[in-house]
Design a protein around this motif. Sequence first.
Motif: not given
Length: 259
Positions: A21-24, A47-50, A56-57
């Motif tokens: 989350r921090a990197l995103a 994370i992508s939506e937020g 990518e998992p």
Amino acid sequence: MERCGGLVLGGSRGLGFHAARALASLGCNLVIVARGREALEKSAKDISEGFGVDVEPLVGDLRKKGHVENAVIHAVQTLGRVDAVVAAYGNISREPLTLREAEWEDWIEAAALYLASTSSLFKALASYNTAKATVILLSSFTVAEPMDPLIVSDAVRAGLSRLVKSAARLYPDRIRPILLILGSFKTPGAMRTLERIARSRGESLENVWRREVEMLSPLARSGGLDEFEEVIRMLVRSPDYMHGATVVFDGASGRVSWP
């Protein structure tokens, strides 16, 4: 403007999820790696939506030969380059374990999880990545003050500081390694471990958590996950001269002075 690329090992839950989350939040597209596909895909979607980034998992196991190298290669191919890496190792399978209870296989698993995977990470980044990556390894203040039920992990994780110094000197143009020494955070993994300890002692989880976690710190609390995310952002954005550093973020829980 080209986005930064981030790789998080152990990124589906706990501190790894919050590191992702921090990197995103810094605008990085991500590859997150974990063993369980269902949790991994859910975390990637959240994370992508937020944060409006690509996540990518990738299913992988830090304890298995070749998985970390494959994760780095995949991240470089997917993202173009890797600018930041966080390794959130988790715990070995049978922990909590005292020294008396630990078997040969537990020590081998710990060595693979913490040391062999990290060496593989450093070598793969130096070999395949096209940028200099900040690499943050997550450890615990208990490596200097081992807890009896965590002796296997604590003893083996102590070697991470040597790997960080070695990589910092060997690959100064490719890797900026940082060892982040953490206090206690209320993650699902931490609570499961404390619950097992409490059950073995016939105590309530609340009593064990309060006495052996929160009261170790003068603040009489564990760390906040929002605080942890801010530290990850700070380290990623820190000056390049913070190279091969050990950073302590433990709320003064530890009693040992770090070198």
